[in-house]
Write a protein that holds these residues in place. Sequence first.
Motif, mmCIF file in Angstrom:
data_model
loop_
_atom_site.group_PDB
_atom_site.id
_atom_site.type_symbol
_atom_site.label_atom_id
_atom_site.label_comp_id
_atom_site.label_asym_id
_atom_site.label_seq_id
_atom_site.Cartn_x
_atom_site.Cartn_y
_atom_site.Cartn_z
ATOM 1 N N GLY A 8 90.507 48.254 9.836
ATOM 2 C CA GLY A 8 90.214 47.364 8.592
ATOM 3 C C GLY A 8 90.704 46.037 8.796
ATOM 4 N N GLY A 9 91.410 45.678 9.811
ATOM 5 C CA GLY A 9 91.882 44.404 9.673
ATOM 6 C C GLY A 9 90.744 43.347 9.955
ATOM 7 N N GLY A 10 91.266 41.771 9.910
ATOM 8 C CA GLY A 10 90.092 40.967 10.266
ATOM 9 C C GLY A 10 90.519 39.549 9.909
ATOM 10 N N LEU A 11 89.760 38.462 9.792
ATOM 11 C CA LEU A 11 89.830 37.409 9.029
ATOM 12 C C LEU A 11 89.407 37.220 7.560
ATOM 13 C CD1 LEU A 11 90.404 34.313 9.315
ATOM 14 C CD2 LEU A 11 88.291 34.032 10.441
ATOM 15 N N VAL A 12 89.902 36.754 6.655
ATOM 16 C CA VAL A 12 89.569 36.419 5.404
ATOM 17 C C VAL A 12 90.083 35.179 4.865
ATOM 18 C CG1 VAL A 12 91.393 37.810 4.508
ATOM 19 C CG2 VAL A 12 89.247 37.538 3.121
ATOM 20 N N GLN A 13 89.287 34.575 3.679
ATOM 21 C CA GLN A 13 89.663 33.482 3.276
ATOM 22 C C GLN A 13 90.818 33.752 2.088
ATOM 23 O OE1 GLN A 13 86.183 31.478 1.869
ATOM 24 N NE2 GLN A 13 85.694 30.595 3.792
ATOM 25 N N PRO A 14 91.404 32.973 1.724
ATOM 26 C CA PRO A 14 92.529 32.946 0.593
ATOM 27 C C PRO A 14 91.681 33.410 -0.492
ATOM 28 C CG PRO A 14 93.041 30.729 1.976
ATOM 29 C CD PRO A 14 91.743 31.380 2.490
ATOM 30 N N GLY A 15 92.216 34.070 -1.242
ATOM 31 C CA GLY A 15 91.788 34.834 -2.513
ATOM 32 C C GLY A 15 90.959 36.072 -2.339
ATOM 33 N N GLY A 16 90.624 36.310 -1.087
ATOM 34 C CA GLY A 16 89.847 37.364 -0.694
ATOM 35 C C GLY A 16 90.523 38.714 -0.510
ATOM 36 N N SER A 17 89.625 39.709 -0.222
ATOM 37 C CA SER A 17 89.854 41.137 -0.020
ATOM 38 C C SER A 17 89.988 41.630 1.273
ATOM 39 C CB SER A 17 89.670 42.055 -1.259
ATOM 40 O OG SER A 17 89.829 41.438 -2.757
ATOM 41 N N LEU A 18 90.803 42.612 1.624
ATOM 42 C CA LEU A 18 90.483 43.683 2.530
ATOM 43 C C LEU A 18 91.059 45.002 2.288
ATOM 44 C CD1 LEU A 18 91.648 41.381 5.765
ATOM 45 C CD2 LEU A 18 89.308 42.473 5.440
ATOM 46 N N LYS A 19 90.470 45.877 3.077
ATOM 47 C CA LYS A 19 91.124 47.407 2.803
ATOM 48 C C LYS A 19 91.404 47.981 4.108
ATOM 49 C CE LYS A 19 90.457 51.677 0.535
ATOM 50 N NZ LYS A 19 89.465 52.599 -0.308
ATOM 51 N N LEU A 20 92.739 48.151 4.511
ATOM 52 C CA LEU A 20 93.131 48.776 5.566
ATOM 53 C C LEU A 20 93.160 50.208 5.476
ATOM 54 C CD1 LEU A 20 96.232 46.383 6.498
ATOM 55 C CD2 LEU A 20 93.935 46.435 6.958
ATOM 56 N N SER A 21 93.012 51.055 6.591
ATOM 57 C CA SER A 21 92.910 52.392 6.683
ATOM 58 C C SER A 21 93.929 52.911 7.806
ATOM 59 C CB SER A 21 91.385 53.221 6.903
ATOM 60 O OG SER A 21 90.768 52.622 5.730
ATOM 61 N N CYS A 22 94.411 54.016 7.882
ATOM 62 C CA CYS A 22 95.165 54.722 8.836
ATOM 63 C C CYS A 22 94.789 56.101 8.702
ATOM 64 C CB CYS A 22 96.625 54.201 8.490
ATOM 65 S SG CYS A 22 97.878 55.112 9.624
ATOM 66 N N ALA A 23 94.424 56.629 9.744
ATOM 67 C CA ALA A 23 94.157 57.968 10.002
ATOM 68 C C ALA A 23 95.095 58.691 10.772
ATOM 69 C CB ALA A 23 92.827 58.510 10.553
ATOM 70 N N ALA A 24 95.773 59.632 10.205
ATOM 71 C CA ALA A 24 96.889 60.458 10.875
ATOM 72 C C ALA A 24 96.481 61.959 11.426
ATOM 73 C CB ALA A 24 97.959 60.473 9.857
ATOM 74 N N SER A 25 97.028 61.978 12.537
ATOM 75 C CA SER A 25 96.875 63.452 13.083
ATOM 76 C C SER A 25 97.815 64.372 12.423
ATOM 77 C CB SER A 25 97.076 63.507 14.444
ATOM 78 O OG SER A 25 98.644 63.122 14.888
ATOM 79 N N GLY A 105 101.732 53.297 14.104
ATOM 80 C CA GLY A 105 100.334 53.044 14.767
ATOM 81 C C GLY A 105 100.385 51.626 15.691
ATOM 82 N N GLN A 106 99.281 51.026 15.987
ATOM 83 C CA GLN A 106 99.445 50.101 17.244
ATOM 84 C C GLN A 106 99.262 49.079 16.442
ATOM 85 O OE1 GLN A 106 96.561 52.173 15.915
ATOM 86 N NE2 GLN A 106 95.010 50.419 15.942
ATOM 87 N N GLY A 107 99.019 48.680 15.082
ATOM 88 C CA GLY A 107 98.925 47.385 14.434
ATOM 89 C C GLY A 107 97.537 46.943 14.311
ATOM 90 N N THR A 108 97.286 46.416 13.129
ATOM 91 C CA THR A 108 95.834 45.580 13.115
ATOM 92 C C THR A 108 96.247 44.281 12.450
ATOM 93 O OG1 THR A 108 93.636 45.872 12.138
ATOM 94 C CG2 THR A 108 95.381 46.729 10.848
ATOM 95 N N GLN A 109 95.351 43.269 13.148
ATOM 96 C CA GLN A 109 95.799 41.952 12.655
ATOM 97 C C GLN A 109 94.897 41.665 11.307
ATOM 98 O OE1 GLN A 109 97.548 39.301 14.380
ATOM 99 N NE2 GLN A 109 97.032 38.261 12.317
ATOM 100 N N VAL A 110 95.715 40.690 10.404
ATOM 101 C CA VAL A 110 95.098 40.339 9.295
ATOM 102 C C VAL A 110 95.238 39.043 9.318
ATOM 103 C CG1 VAL A 110 95.220 40.178 6.762
ATOM 104 C CG2 VAL A 110 95.524 42.636 7.865
ATOM 105 N N THR A 111 94.535 38.104 9.177
ATOM 106 C CA THR A 111 94.458 36.586 9.109
ATOM 107 C C THR A 111 93.779 36.199 8.005
ATOM 108 O OG1 THR A 111 94.496 36.438 11.441
ATOM 109 C CG2 THR A 111 94.189 34.400 10.481
ATOM 110 N N VAL A 112 94.823 35.245 7.248
ATOM 111 C CA VAL A 112 94.260 34.673 5.993
ATOM 112 C C VAL A 112 94.209 33.022 6.264
ATOM 113 C CG1 VAL A 112 94.339 34.487 3.314
ATOM 114 C CG2 VAL A 112 94.936 36.733 4.645
ATOM 115 N N SER A 113 92.737 32.675 6.180
ATOM 116 C CA SER A 113 92.822 31.491 6.570
ATOM 117 C C SER A 113 91.566 31.087 6.153
ATOM 118 C CB SER A 113 92.763 30.974 7.879
ATOM 119 O OG SER A 113 92.757 29.677 8.419
ATOM 120 N N SER A 114 91.478 29.594 5.577
ATOM 121 C CA SER A 114 90.230 28.944 5.358
ATOM 122 C C SER A 114 89.495 28.112 6.599
ATOM 123 C CB SER A 114 90.391 27.847 4.229
ATOM 124 O OG SER A 114 91.435 26.920 4.444
#
Length: 114
Positions: A8-25, A105-114
């Motif tokens: 669920g990580g990714g690039l989003v503009q300031p003021g935006g939204s993201l939803k991260l998920s983590c599945a566990a064994s 977990g291995q990590g997911t990148q979240v970048t907030v930038s215009s």
Amino acid sequence: QVQLVESGGGLVQPGGSLKLSCAASGSIFTLYTMGWYRQAPGKQRELVAQITSGGATNYADSVKGRFTISRDNAKNTVYLQMNSLEPEDTAVYYCNAVFMRHFWGQGTQVTVSS
């Protein structure tokens, strides 16, 4: 051994939204305390949000009112809904499970930038 897979990580503009998920064994997910941490370049890893097996939550002051942690025990999954994102939220986000020891977990990148 607990395995955690984030998405669920990714690039989003300031003021935006993201939803991260983590599945566990594991068949005892309901017993885990689950959390999200983040680490920005040059900074220490910090707790963002945590949810206990009983559903109690805890947030870093910097994300209170903007982020929401939740869990779906039927799906062995924990979520982090992130709203009103700011450039300061840019980091690698790590899922964490606590049951007798910490698992990551291995990590997911979240970048907030215009």
